[in-house]
Enzyme design. Structure first.
Site, PDB file in Angstrom:
ATOM      1  N   CYS A   1       0.844  -1.199   0.000  1.00 50.42           N
ATOM      2  CA  CYS A   1       0.000   0.000   0.000  1.00 50.42           C
ATOM      3  C   CYS A   1       0.879   1.250   0.000  1.00 50.42           C
ATOM      4  CB  CYS A   1      -0.903  -0.013   1.233  1.00 50.42           C
ATOM      5  SG  CYS A   1      -2.028   1.385   1.290  1.00 50.42           S
TER       6      CYS A   1
ATOM      7  N   CYS B   1       0.800   4.669   6.848  1.00 51.17           N
ATOM      8  CA  CYS B   1       0.218   4.460   8.179  1.00 51.17           C
ATOM      9  C   CYS B   1       1.218   3.681   9.050  1.00 51.17           C
ATOM     10  CB  CYS B   1      -1.100   3.702   8.060  1.00 51.17           C
ATOM     11  SG  CYS B   1      -2.221   4.429   6.845  1.00 51.17           S
TER      12      CYS B   1
ATOM     13  N   CYS C   1       0.589  -0.038  10.281  1.00 54.79           N
ATOM     14  CA  CYS C   1       0.031  -1.048   9.367  1.00 54.79           C
ATOM     15  C   CYS C   1       1.070  -1.996   8.773  1.00 54.79           C
ATOM     16  CB  CYS C   1      -0.745  -0.352   8.256  1.00 54.79           C
ATOM     17  SG  CYS C   1      -1.679  -1.537   7.254  1.00 54.79           S
TER      18      CYS C   1
ATOM     19  N   CYS D   1     -16.806  -8.549   5.655  1.00 53.49           N
ATOM     20  CA  CYS D   1     -16.079  -7.308   5.358  1.00 53.49           C
ATOM     21  C   CYS D   1     -14.858  -7.607   4.499  1.00 53.49           C
ATOM     22  CB  CYS D   1     -15.581  -6.652   6.632  1.00 53.49           C
ATOM     23  SG  CYS D   1     -16.880  -6.312   7.811  1.00 53.49           S
TER      24      CYS D   1
ATOM     25  N   CYS E   1     -19.669  -5.366   3.759  1.00 56.37           N
ATOM     26  CA  CYS E   1     -18.908  -4.176   4.159  1.00 56.37           C
ATOM     27  C   CYS E   1     -17.621  -4.178   3.344  1.00 56.37           C
ATOM     28  CB  CYS E   1     -18.600  -4.235   5.647  1.00 56.37           C
ATOM     29  SG  CYS E   1     -17.558  -2.883   6.212  1.00 56.37           S
TER      30      CYS E   1
ATOM     31  N   CYS F   1     -19.109   2.983   8.548  1.00 47.97           N
ATOM     32  CA  CYS F   1     -18.389   2.293   9.619  1.00 47.97           C
ATOM     33  C   CYS F   1     -17.115   3.090   9.850  1.00 47.97           C
ATOM     34  CB  CYS F   1     -18.062   0.861   9.200  1.00 47.97           C
ATOM     35  SG  CYS F   1     -16.999  -0.008  10.370  1.00 47.97           S
TER      36      CYS F   1
ATOM     37  N   ARG G   1     -18.084  -1.648  18.011  1.00 43.11           N
ATOM     38  CA  ARG G   1     -17.367  -2.913  17.814  1.00 43.11           C
ATOM     39  C   ARG G   1     -16.069  -2.945  18.602  1.00 43.11           C
ATOM     40  NH1 ARG G   1     -16.690  -3.225  12.447  1.00 43.11           N
ATOM     41  NH2 ARG G   1     -18.887  -3.770  12.379  1.00 43.11           N
TER      42      ARG G   1
HETATM   43  N1  SAM Z   1      -6.641   0.688   3.177  1.00 40.25           N
HETATM   44  C1  SAM Z   1      -7.910   0.947   3.715  1.00 40.25           C
HETATM   45  C2  SAM Z   1      -7.899   2.063   4.719  1.00 40.25           C
HETATM   46  O1  SAM Z   1      -6.898   2.333   5.346  1.00 40.25           O
HETATM   47  O2  SAM Z   1      -8.955   2.668   4.893  1.00 40.25           O
HETATM   48  C3  SAM Z   1      -8.566  -0.266   4.319  1.00 40.25           C
HETATM   49  C4  SAM Z   1      -7.788  -1.277   5.114  1.00 40.25           C
HETATM   50  S1  SAM Z   1      -7.101  -0.686   6.659  1.00 40.25           S
HETATM   51  C5  SAM Z   1      -6.137  -2.077   7.151  1.00 40.25           C
HETATM   52  C6  SAM Z   1      -8.482  -0.582   7.748  1.00 40.25           C
HETATM   53  C7  SAM Z   1      -8.238  -0.097   9.164  1.00 40.25           C
HETATM   54  O3  SAM Z   1      -7.628  -1.118   9.929  1.00 40.25           O
HETATM   55  C8  SAM Z   1      -7.320   1.085   9.354  1.00 40.25           C
HETATM   56  O4  SAM Z   1      -7.976   2.293   9.127  1.00 40.25           O
HETATM   57  C9  SAM Z   1      -6.927   0.947  10.804  1.00 40.25           C
HETATM   58  O5  SAM Z   1      -7.798   1.707  11.629  1.00 40.25           O
HETATM   59  C10 SAM Z   1      -7.078  -0.543  11.092  1.00 40.25           C
HETATM   60  N2  SAM Z   1      -5.771  -1.172  11.342  1.00 40.25           N
HETATM   61  C11 SAM Z   1      -4.802  -1.419  10.435  1.00 40.25           C
HETATM   62  N3  SAM Z   1      -3.721  -1.984  11.014  1.00 40.25           N
HETATM   63  C12 SAM Z   1      -3.999  -2.087  12.333  1.00 40.25           C
HETATM   64  C13 SAM Z   1      -3.265  -2.567  13.457  1.00 40.25           C
HETATM   65  N4  SAM Z   1      -2.024  -3.036  13.337  1.00 40.25           N
HETATM   66  N5  SAM Z   1      -3.862  -2.533  14.672  1.00 40.25           N
HETATM   67  C14 SAM Z   1      -5.126  -2.057  14.799  1.00 40.25           C
HETATM   68  N6  SAM Z   1      -5.860  -1.572  13.771  1.00 40.25           N
HETATM   69  C15 SAM Z   1      -5.310  -1.584  12.547  1.00 40.25           C
HETATM   70 FE1  SF4 Z   2      -2.801   1.160   3.417  1.00 47.15          FE
HETATM   71 FE2  SF4 Z   2      -2.721  -0.025   5.794  1.00 47.15          FE
HETATM   72 FE3  SF4 Z   2      -2.949   2.614   5.648  1.00 47.15          FE
HETATM   73 FE4  SF4 Z   2      -5.042   1.039   4.879  1.00 47.15          FE
HETATM   74  S1  SF4 Z   2      -4.201   1.236   6.939  1.00 47.15           S
HETATM   75  S2  SF4 Z   2      -4.211   2.842   3.823  1.00 47.15           S
HETATM   76  S3  SF4 Z   2      -3.886  -0.697   4.033  1.00 47.15           S
HETATM   77  S4  SF4 Z   2      -1.185   1.400   4.933  1.00 47.15           S
END
Ligand code: SAM
Ligand code: SF4
Ligand code: DTB
Length: 327
Positions: A55, A59, A62, A99, A131, A191, A263
């Site tokens: 990606c 973040c 992530c 989802c 979702c 959500c 949730r």
């Molecule tokens: N890429 C899209 C986005 O960021 O909106 C969708 C997938 S992203 C993995 C969805 C959500 O998962 C993120 O917004 C974050 O809040 C949560 N998330 C991701 N990694 C996480 C982690 N290591 N621990 C807790 N929540 C996490």
């Molecule tokens: Fe990409 Fe992870 Fe950020 Fe979603 S949370 S935008 S998958 S880096």
């Protein structure tokens, strides 16, 4: 008293609630919960990562960001049949909502998006709620997802506006709000929640809850995630969150957003059953069910069934035993 009209809700009021003696706060959460929901019923979602890793966003929490050095295996967009099989298994395992998550910065108008629309149509036809969480989108893309049968779109604010830049620099809080507006305008349910335990202050947690509660209308589904620390991410060594912080956040979300589903999301596998029980008491009425979240482990159905039995809870879809298909 806390003002119920969202636009008039001040951040100080949220802070006052959040910092109440814990048991008073839980009691108030439970009171509101019982006035608006059946306290024995828990909504159960199952997650599937339909496109994994690589990606563009940065973040810091992530596993899927290309900016982080994690040993996650990247995977291109799944085939439609793989998604249908996973959705059938999720339903057989007791889920009522499926989802799908893609590690995209934003949706592109291409063949992959066409395939995602087909996935949504297929999952919807299995009589599951649908979702999706696919990153930023345009109003036209939101409309197409709605027409394909997507019930909910997940897009999290993650943290307070002030702490946000410490966690993500490649898109802004306003970008997130713009996507949420497109989702809402297309008629999908929202959500939207965040992550606790990323090294933020208590005031940041309050700021996140304030931002969620002042949305008009508030999100129908509010995921409260605890950071799942992932090796190779900048947040891998952040000290774990004290358990009462999840309970407080759940209770405040319940009090400020009485009709929403709250949730208890990622990070539940690291919580004691007692802390989870207190979250259900305080107003949580939704979980992720199954062995896997998107890329990290979840508690697993059997342990959750035991917990539900102990607490006298049941899923929305108390499904009859069904044949599980190999994925
Ligand atoms: N890429 C899209 C986005 O960021 O909106 C969708 C997938 S992203 C993995 C969805 C959500 O998962 C993120 O917004 C974050 O809040 C949560 N998330 C991701 N990694 C996480 C982690 N290591 N621990 C807790 N929540 C996490
Ligand atoms: Fe990409 Fe992870 Fe950020 Fe979603 S949370 S935008 S998958 S880096
Ligand atoms: C949300 O708030 N939590 C889910 C869902 N929305 C998409 C994601 C949790 C991801 C946890 C880390 C992982 O498994 O990669």
């Amino acid at each position: 008293m806390v003002a119920q009209a969202p636009a008039q809700l001040a951040r100080e009021e949220v802070a006052e609630l959040y910092r109440r003696p814990l048991l008073d706060l839980v009691f108030e959460g439970a009171r509101i919960h019982r006035a608006h929901h059946d306290p024995h019923v828990v909504q159960c979602s199952t997650l599937l990562s339909i496109k994994t890793g690589a990606c563009q966003e940065d973040c810091k929490y992530c596993s899927q960001s290309a900016h982080n050095q994690t040993d996650l295996e990247r995977e291109k967009l799944l085939a439609i049949e793989q998604v249908i099989t996973a959705a059938k298994n999720a339903k057989a395992g007791g889920a009522d909502r499926f989802c799908m998550g893609a590690a995209w910065r934003s949706i592109k108008d291409n063949k992959d998006f066409d395939r995602v629309l087909e996935m949504v149509r297929e999952v919807k036809s299995l009589d599951l709620e649908t979702c999706g969480t696919f990153g930023m989108l345009t109003p036209a893309q939101a409309q197409l997802l709605k027409e394909a049968g997507l019930d909910y779109y997940n897009h999290n604010l993650d943290t307070s506006p002030e702490y946000y830049e410490e966690v993500i620099t490649t898109r802004t809080y306003d970008d997130r709000l713009t996507t949420l507006a497109a989702v809402r305008d297309a008629g999908m349910k929202v959500c939207c929640g965040g992550i606790l335990g990323m090294g933020e202050s208590e005031d940041d947690r309050i700021g996140l809850l304030h931002q969620l509660a002042i949305q008009s209308p508030p999100p129908e589904s509010v995921p409260i995630n605890a950071l799942v620390p992932v090796e190779g991410t900048p947040l891998e060594n952040v000290p774990p969150l004290a358990w009462d912080q999840m309970v407080r956040a759940v209770a405040v979300a319940r009090i400020l957003m009485p009709e929403s589903m709250v949730r208890l999301s990622a990070g539940r596998h690291a919580m004691s059953e007692e802390a989870q029980a207190m979250c259900f008491m305080a107003g949580a009425n939704s979980i992720f069910l199954g062995d896997q979240l998107l890329t990290t482990p979840n508690r697993g159905k059997d342990r959750d069934q035991e917990l539900f039995d102990r607490l006298g809870l049941e899923g929305i879809n108390e499904s009859e035993p069904a044949v599980v298909v190999e994925v």
